[in-house]
Design an enzyme around this catalytic site. Structure first.
Site, PDB file in Angstrom:
ATOM      1  N   SER A  46       0.842  -1.212   0.000  1.00 43.97           N
ATOM      2  CA  SER A  46       0.000   0.000   0.000  1.00 43.97           C
ATOM      3  C   SER A  46       0.867   1.249   0.000  1.00 43.97           C
ATOM      4  CB  SER A  46      -0.888   0.052   1.252  1.00 43.97           C
ATOM      5  OG  SER A  46      -1.499  -1.179   1.500  1.00 43.97           O
ATOM      6  N   TYR A 135      -1.888 -10.532   3.596  1.00 46.54           N
ATOM      7  CA  TYR A 135      -1.873  -9.103   3.953  1.00 46.54           C
ATOM      8  C   TYR A 135      -3.315  -8.699   4.239  1.00 46.54           C
ATOM      9  CZ  TYR A 135      -0.961  -4.034   3.398  1.00 46.54           C
ATOM     10  OH  TYR A 135      -0.867  -2.667   3.571  1.00 46.54           O
ATOM     11  N   LYS A 163       0.441 -10.215   7.712  1.00 45.39           N
ATOM     12  CA  LYS A 163       0.640  -8.795   8.033  1.00 45.39           C
ATOM     13  C   LYS A 163      -0.738  -8.275   8.382  1.00 45.39           C
ATOM     14  CE  LYS A 163       2.036  -4.479   5.545  1.00 45.39           C
ATOM     15  NZ  LYS A 163       1.379  -3.542   6.354  1.00 45.39           N
ATOM     16  N   THR A 165      -2.963  -5.493   9.391  1.00 42.57           N
ATOM     17  CA  THR A 165      -3.087  -4.035   9.442  1.00 42.57           C
ATOM     18  C   THR A 165      -4.530  -3.674   9.755  1.00 42.57           C
ATOM     19  OG1 THR A 165      -1.263  -3.775   7.878  1.00 42.57           O
ATOM     20  CG2 THR A 165      -2.665  -1.871   8.220  1.00 42.57           C
ATOM     21  N   ASP A 189       1.009   1.203  12.645  1.00 43.00           N
ATOM     22  CA  ASP A 189       2.217   1.701  13.312  1.00 43.00           C
ATOM     23  C   ASP A 189       1.902   2.360  14.655  1.00 43.00           C
ATOM     24  OD1 ASP A 189       2.881   1.029  10.719  1.00 43.00           O
ATOM     25  OD2 ASP A 189       3.851   2.920  10.224  1.00 43.00           O
ATOM     26  N   GLU A 190       0.753   3.081  14.693  1.00 44.04           N
ATOM     27  CA  GLU A 190       0.420   3.838  15.902  1.00 44.04           C
ATOM     28  C   GLU A 190       0.053   2.937  17.072  1.00 44.04           C
ATOM     29  OE1 GLU A 190      -0.835   3.873  12.906  1.00 44.04           O
ATOM     30  OE2 GLU A 190      -2.921   4.563  12.812  1.00 44.04           O
TER      31      GLU A 190
END
Ligand code: MN9
Length: 294
Positions: A46, A135, A163, A165, A189-190
């Site tokens: 992405s 993903y 992964k 997300t 990430d946060e």
């Protein structure tokens, strides 16, 4: 089959001013990213704007990145596409280019049955001959697997991991418990600190291009039992991500990389340049946080 490594940067794709691919700009980006201590690179996902590229362009970026990163880092190629045909072709490219693993979003746009999605993954894995990662990014694909479906996908011997997300750490934790021999990477990430606390094997994200050392540090701090240090590092990541939500994540990251001395050009349309006020905040953040980075 196992996926190698732990912390991977979801690589940006360098582009020229007219948003054509800039293959010569890949090496400096890889150098910057690896200098911050990440284990590997995740190419053509992405963050790499892969869904805005032709299949040939995606293949070119996979090959050019492997050329400069092979032997220095763990290499994961994202090959997912709306059609099995394209994903399989890219899986072959990744395999020939020396990648260690491939990853794929589920097929999107049409509402495929779970059986169709399972077959898509099987064909990609067979074509690659490499460990395959699911993903899972429901916010962008619209494909929102339930826990049983994720467990079923991961139980296939050809699937090495995921992964993940999404923000559902409850689902992530149960998936990990149900499939302990697989690798579980977190992609929001946060929330990396929560995922590591829940047992994540690693992280793969967009902001790792600029501050990969922060995520390496969070993992090390939690390994050492130093919660305060882990929280301080996650707070640093938050201070960046809060601004990136105003610039647009990929637009802001590309601007930031260019500003710290690693030119990666603009995003491809329909992405548009970030608003000036948001970029001013990003400038101030970079001046405060990245003085010694370039
Ligand atoms: O997959 C990225 N997610 C999206 C990884 O692109 C939707 C993340 O790295 C986010 O960009 C990041 C900021 O929200 O967590």
């Amino acid at each position: 089959m196992q996926v190698p490594g732990s912390i991977h940067a979801a690589m940006l794709t360098p582009m020229k001013d007219d948003a054509a691919i800039a293959p010569e700009a890949i090496a400096p980006l890889v150098d910057f990213v690896l200098a911050r201590g990440v284990d590997g690179v995740y190419v053509g996902g992405s963050t790499g704007e892969a869904m805005l590229m032709s299949r040939d362009e995606r293949a070119e970026v996979l090959r050019a990145t492997a050329d400069v990163a092979k032997g220095r880092a763990s290499l994961i190629a994202h090959v997912g596409a709306a059609s099995t045909h394209d994903a399989v072709a890219l899986a072959r490219v990744a395999s020939a280019a020396g990648y260690d693993a491939v990853a794929a979003v589920p097929p999107f746009y049409y509402s495929f049955s779970f059986a169709e999605i399972r077959d898509y993954y099987g064909e990609i894995a067979d074509a690659a001959g490499l460990p395959l990662m699911i993903y899972n990014i429901p916010s962008l694909t619209g494909v929102d697997f339930n826990l049983d479906q994720l467990v079923e996908l991961l139980q296939d011997d050809r699937i090495g991991g995921i992964k993940f997300t999404d923000k559902d750490v409850f689902q992530f934790t149960r998936l990990r418990r149900a499939t302990p021999s697989k690798k579980h990477f977190f992609g929001t990430d946060e929330m990396f600190i929560s995922a590591v606390a829940a047992g994540a094997d690693g992280g793969i994200g967009s902001t790792y291009n600029l501050i990969g050392d922060v995520y390496v540090g969070i993992q090390e701090a939690l390994d050492d039992g130093d919660l305060d240090r882990a929280r301080d590092l996650q707070a640093k990541s938050h201070s960046l991500i809060e601004i990136l939500f105003q610039t647009g994540v990929i637009e802001g990251l590309k601007y930031a990389m260019t500003r710290v001395g690693v030119p990666v050009g603009p995003c491809r349309r329909p992405f548009s340049p970030a608003p000036r006020e948001a970029l001013a905040k990003l400038d101030a953040w970079l001046d405060g946080q990245m003085k010694r980075a370039a």
